[in-house]
Structure formats: C-alpha cells, structure tokens
Scaffold this active site. Structure first.
Site, short mmCIF file in Angstrom:
data_model
loop_
_atom_site.label_atom_id
_atom_site.label_comp_id
_atom_site.label_asym_id
_atom_site.label_seq_id
_atom_site.Cartn_x
_atom_site.Cartn_y
_atom_site.Cartn_z
N ARG A 180 35.70 -22.26 -35.94
CA ARG A 180 37.23 -22.64 -35.99
C ARG A 180 37.12 -24.09 -36.43
O ARG A 180 38.13 -24.49 -37.21
CB ARG A 180 37.85 -22.46 -34.48
CG ARG A 180 38.16 -21.03 -34.39
CD ARG A 180 38.88 -20.68 -32.83
NE ARG A 180 39.06 -19.20 -33.00
CZ ARG A 180 39.61 -18.63 -31.83
NH1 ARG A 180 39.41 -19.29 -30.68
NH2 ARG A 180 39.59 -17.39 -31.91
N GLN A 223 45.91 -19.33 -32.93
CA GLN A 223 45.47 -20.78 -32.41
C GLN A 223 46.49 -21.45 -31.40
O GLN A 223 46.17 -22.20 -30.59
CB GLN A 223 45.11 -21.53 -33.56
CG GLN A 223 44.04 -20.95 -34.53
CD GLN A 223 42.60 -20.67 -33.99
OE1 GLN A 223 42.23 -21.43 -32.92
NE2 GLN A 223 42.15 -19.67 -34.37
N TYR A 236 41.47 -16.09 -41.15
CA TYR A 236 40.00 -15.87 -40.44
C TYR A 236 39.90 -16.87 -39.15
O TYR A 236 40.27 -17.95 -39.09
CB TYR A 236 38.64 -15.55 -41.36
CG TYR A 236 38.49 -16.48 -42.17
CD1 TYR A 236 38.61 -18.05 -42.16
CD2 TYR A 236 37.83 -16.40 -43.46
CE1 TYR A 236 38.23 -19.01 -43.19
CE2 TYR A 236 37.27 -17.14 -44.25
CZ TYR A 236 37.49 -18.57 -44.04
OH TYR A 236 37.16 -19.38 -45.08
N GLU A 237 38.72 -16.39 -38.25
CA GLU A 237 38.51 -17.11 -37.13
C GLU A 237 39.71 -17.13 -36.29
O GLU A 237 39.71 -18.21 -35.27
CB GLU A 237 38.06 -18.37 -37.11
CG GLU A 237 36.61 -18.59 -38.37
CD GLU A 237 35.56 -17.71 -37.62
OE1 GLU A 237 35.56 -17.29 -36.67
OE2 GLU A 237 34.79 -17.22 -38.46
N GLY A 238 40.63 -16.12 -36.28
CA GLY A 238 41.89 -16.27 -35.49
C GLY A 238 42.86 -16.76 -36.47
O GLY A 238 43.01 -18.00 -36.84
#
Length: 586
Positions: free
Chosen positions: A295, A445, A438-440
């Site tokens: 992230r 977040q 991506y990555e949340g």
C-alpha cells in the site's frame, strides 16, 4: 517522454538537511550508512531509472504483454532491463543480510523506488511485489522455507506475487473459496482461481513464487479461517533450482486501461503443491505484512507518475509560445510569451509542484519511521509502528488521488497535444488510475483509517502520529511559521478526537473526507517544516522555491481541508437519504 531528470536535489535536501539523515542513522546505531552513501545510491538509481527503464515506457505501453502456449512474454527490453537491475544489486536493497541482502535503510531505498515508478510504472510493478513477498516470507515463514526461497527472492533470481482476489471475493475476503488440502509430507494441495495477479507469469525469472490465500478443511468461516501458502511455479529440486512444473497455470491476461506492459494474470491452481506460511488460519495477518508494504509502495506509484507529469508539463510550458502574459511582455524578442508566464498555467504547475513535494516529504518521513521500527525495540519500536499504521492509508489513498489529479493537470497544460499519445502525458493518466483501486480502493483506505486506525484503537495511533509531527514543529525556528504549524496540527488532533465517538454509519460516511482533511493538514505541517529548514540552507534558489511553493500551498491548496472538514461533520443523513428507485430518472 515526460521524464527528463531525477529530482535528486530535492531528495538530498530532504534527507540530509530536513530529516537529518546522519543523526538519524547514528541514533539507530547503523553507522555504516550516511548521507554521502545515500546520495551515491540515489544518483546511481536515477541513472538506471532514466537510462534503462524510462526508454521502455512508451514502447511497452504500445506492445503490451502476450500469452502464448501457457507462457507470458513482456514487451521487448523489459526482461533485459530486469536482468541488469538484478545484476547491479537493486533488487537486494532491502533484503536481509542473512540471505545476501544489503539491508539498506528504507530512507535510502524509497527515493529509488519513486524514481522507478516515475520512469516506468508497468516495469516497476513486478519488482515491487517481489519485495513485498520477500518481506512476508522474512517475517512469517519457517526457517526451512526461508532457506529455500529467501536468497533467490532477495537477489531477484526468482520473483514473487500476492494472490488474494477471486472473481467473487475482492474487498470481502470472507467469501474466499480457494482450498488447501493437507498432505502426509507436510505440504498442501492448493486448488482455486485467483484474478488480478500482478506478475503472475512472465519471462523475467526462472521461477515465480506465489503467496496464496486459501482455506484448510474445516477452517472457521469468514476471515478467521484463511491461511497463507507459498506455491512456486516450479518445485525446487535437490540443488534448489527450478525442477518439476507445479500444477498451476495462467488462464488469461487482463486487457487493461493502463499499465499494459505489466502482466496482470488470471491464475488457476489445480492441486498445486504449496507450504504453509505462518500459523493455520492466520493467513490474513501474514498477508497484511505484505499488503501494508504494498500500500505504501502504491502511494509511491502515484508520486512517481505525478513527478513525471510535472516534468513534462513544465518543459512544455517553458517551450510553448502563445499570446502575451497579462502582467506584461516576458519575451520581447518573440511574437508571444511562453505559456509558463500565464497565471492559469502557473497555477496548474504550482498545484502539481506543491502536492508532489509535500507528498515526497510525507513518503520520506514515513521511510524514517520504517527505519526506526526496524532498528529499535520496546516503546520506541511500538510508537514507530503506530505512526506507520496510521499513515499507511493516508499515503496510499492521498498520494494516488494526487497522482491522478496532477497527471490530469499535465494533460491540461499541453492542451490538445496532451490528448495525443506521442507526447506521453495521456499514458500517465491511464497508468496511474489503477493505483486508486488495487491494494484496497481508496474508499477502503479511508474506512481503515477512521474505523481501525483511529476509533478501534481509541486514538493511540493518532497520538503517536501527533507526537511525531510535533517534533517537526518544535524544530521550526521562525516564530510565525511555528505557530501556524502548531495550529494546524492541534486542529487536526482535536478534530480526530471528535471522531472517536462516531457510530459505524457516521464514521463510514465521514471516512473519505476525514482522510483528505487529515492529509491536507499534515502535509501543511510538513510544508512549514520544509520551508523553515530550507531557509537555513546555503542554496538560495532552493530556499526561495520552498518558501514560495509553501505560500502557494497555504493559500490555494490548504483551503480544501476546510471543505473536507465541513463535509465529514455533516453526518450520513444526506448520503443515505436517497435509495432504491430514487437513484433513477423517473
């Protein structure tokens, strides 16, 4: 291409003068490192990024990746650049010295990572995921797995991936259905399908090491029943070289809006042999080691793309001659003035510059606490961990939002030419757009920040972060700047404390605005600190640049913070009032 040079002077100022790198390393007891070594690493990293990786960017976007006979190939030159990267030791920067890594401080590696992202975001992705996979194996795998895989992952001889997402399970991993069946020899047979796997297959390395989330038989339902498995493309033989092919394959490669030169794969695991990483049913905790690292790295993607766009926009604005500047003739020898003198163009360029340099400071401040977390124990280590956990969603979400805003501005500065592919500006917009997803997603977040990092923790992580920024404020010598920075920081602390009593619905409604309010506030503190330190430097041009850019940020960017504060305090009623058919045009 938009990227013309590396921002090495800014890195050197921020590391040596602003962060006080030599004192930082001395305090951590890592006296083998100093600012001179950092400058050399940054200089060589800049040369590699500009000379080797950047020239592949546009051609890679045009060519894309191919899947033929079960094998993925990347664009021409990509694999060769990777081999040079590995040969020069760049992949090993952060790896453990126990497994032939260089164990460099994060404050030395992060500038190189930013420059690689600016040079070629698609190319950087596979090395980024390998670093994150390496970290997860380092922290959670058994010694036997470490001895087999770590040295090759650290060197870059083998690459790594992260396999979370399934067609029906993205953000909600409780729906994950990939299975892992125990075997008599201690291994597991992994069966399932994963999508959106960056670097799932390619022509760069002799083996690809997949970290896969799956469920054991009779595992608890939901996220408490997920385990993590290491599943190699090829099973290592007795000499620890790639041997028998494992029972996995690439189903397809995704056709995407951007990052077309990065192979994003659908992966099929058909009883593939794997080994447990960490404890049974603790896979999500293990994977979060990798995800949190990724992230922050994704935040650097936003920063890198923004820097490339700014350089392209600034160069074009200086060269493009149109009309006369309203404040008076700036180019008396010509028929018109460069557009850089137009107030609206200057506004766009300074918006880019103030956001980029603020986010760069945030990234290096974050890297400083990564060093502290790694090299200390006890309360100091815990405080550093608190700061990192609190800032991770801010870095990921704000820096990628900023990346899209600034690359869009870059296109605007070019006018119609920005819409034409040959200039390279529109590619930056397409490439960086994925970083918000991506990555949340950035909404996730924001929920993580207000839900987990603030309210669930009772404000402890926030207080550690307040203390960390307070040290910067205390070091400001100019009295007026110190007072203004302290006011910003205190307002953020009080407003954050007000959120502690929010119910889940109110917090979810406030999340995105609260994250942005926090980011603008904290970056404002960084700007007061940077500008004050710059005025003490011997570089008069740098000092003037920092002070004037700070003033622009305070007058033209920071007011956004107030709008976000009003919005998040408004509550959820208007957001949830409309439902069902009311969304339609009836």
């Amino acid at each position: 291409m938009p990227l013309h040079h590396a921002p090495t002077a800014d890195f050197q100022f921020l590391l040596k003068e602003w962060l006080g790198l030599d004192a930082h390393y001395e305090k951590l007891g890592i006296s083998d490192f100093d600012s001179d070594l950092a400058n050399e690493i940054i200089s060589q990293g800049a040369k590699f990024a500009l000379d080797v990786v950047a020239p592949l960017n546009r051609e890679g976007d045009e060519e894309g990746c191919k899947l033929e006979n079960g094998q993925v190939t990347t664009p021409k030159g990509f694999a060769d650049a990777y081999q040079e990267y590995v040969a020069n030791g760049w992949n090993a920067m952060l790896g453990s010295a126990e497994y032939d890594g260089q164990d460099l401080p994060y404050t030395m590696a992060v500038p190189v990572h930013e420059m690689l992202n600016a040079a070629n975001l698609s190319w950087r992705l596979t090395t980024m995921l390998t670093e994150s996979a390496t970290l997860a194996v380092t922290k959670h795998a058994s010694k036997a797995l470490k001895d087999t895989y770590l040295a090759k992952l650290i060197s870059g001889e083998w690459t790594g991936t992260m396999n979370l997402t399934e067609p029906h399970a993205g953000t909600d991993l409780s729906l994950l259905s990939t299975k892992a069946q125990p075997q008599d020899d201690g291994s597991f047979k992994v069966t399932g399908n994963k999508i959106f796997i960056t670097g799932g297959d390619h022509d760069w390395s002799s083996n690809v090491i997949h970290l896969v989330l799956a469920r054991l038989p009779d595992a608890p339902k939901g996220v408490k029943g997920i385990s993590l498995f290491l599943v190699p493309k090829f099973l290592p033989d007795a000499s620890n070289e790639p041997g028998e092919a494992n029972s996995l394959s690439v189903g397809s490669i995704e056709h995407k809006m951007g990052i077309k030169a990065s192979p994003t794969c659908v992966m099929n695991f058909d009883g593939a042999t794997g080994w447990l990483v960490g404890e049974e049913n603790q896979g999500l905790a293990c994977m979060f080691t990798m995800m949190n690292d990724a992230r922050f790295q994704v935040g650097l993607q936003g920063l890198g793309a923004a820097e490339a766009s700014y350089q392209g926009a600034l160069t074009y604005a200086r060269d493009r001659v149109q009309s006369r500047a309203p404040q008076g003739i700036q180019n008396p020898e010509g028929k018109a003035d460069p557009i850089v003198f137009q107030p609206d163009v200057a506004r766009m360029l300074l918006t880019q510059k103030s956001l980029i340099e603020g986010c760069r400071a945030l990234s290096l401040f974050y890297a400083k606490f990564m060093d502290i977390e790694k090299h200390t124990e006890g309360e100091e280590k815990q405080n550093a961990e608190n700061v990192l956990q609190y800032l991770t969603p801010i870095c990921k979400a704000f820096m990628t939002d900023m990346g899209l805003e600034t690359t869009n501005i870059g296109v605007q500065v070019y006018g119609g030419h920005g819409f034409i592919r040959e200039w390279g500006m529109e590619q930056l917009v397409r490439d960086v757009r994925i970083a918000m997803l991506y990555e949340g997603t950035n909404g996730i977040q924001a929920l993580d920040l207000i839900g987990r990092k603030l309210t669930r923790d009772g404000g402890k992580m926030m207080e550690s972060t307040y203390a960390a920024f307070s040290e910067l404020v205390n070091d400001i010598e100019d009295g007026e700047s110190k007072a203004l920075a302290q006011g910003l920081l205190d307002d953020w602390r009080a407003s954050s404390a007000d959120c502690l009593g929010m119910d889940p619905t109110t917090a979810a409604s406030a999340a995105c605005d609260f994250l942005n309010y926090s980011a603008y506030s904290l970056i404002g503190v960084l700007w007061y600190s940077m500008a004050d330190k710059a005025q003490r430097s011997d570089n008069a041009v740098l000092a003037a640049s920092k002070v004037k850019t700070r003033d622009f940020y305070m007058q033209r960017i920071l007011p956004r913070r107030d709008a976000h504060k009003v919005a998040y305090k408004a509550g959820p009623d208007s957001t949830l009032a409309i439902s069902g058919d009311e969304f339609d045009y009836l």
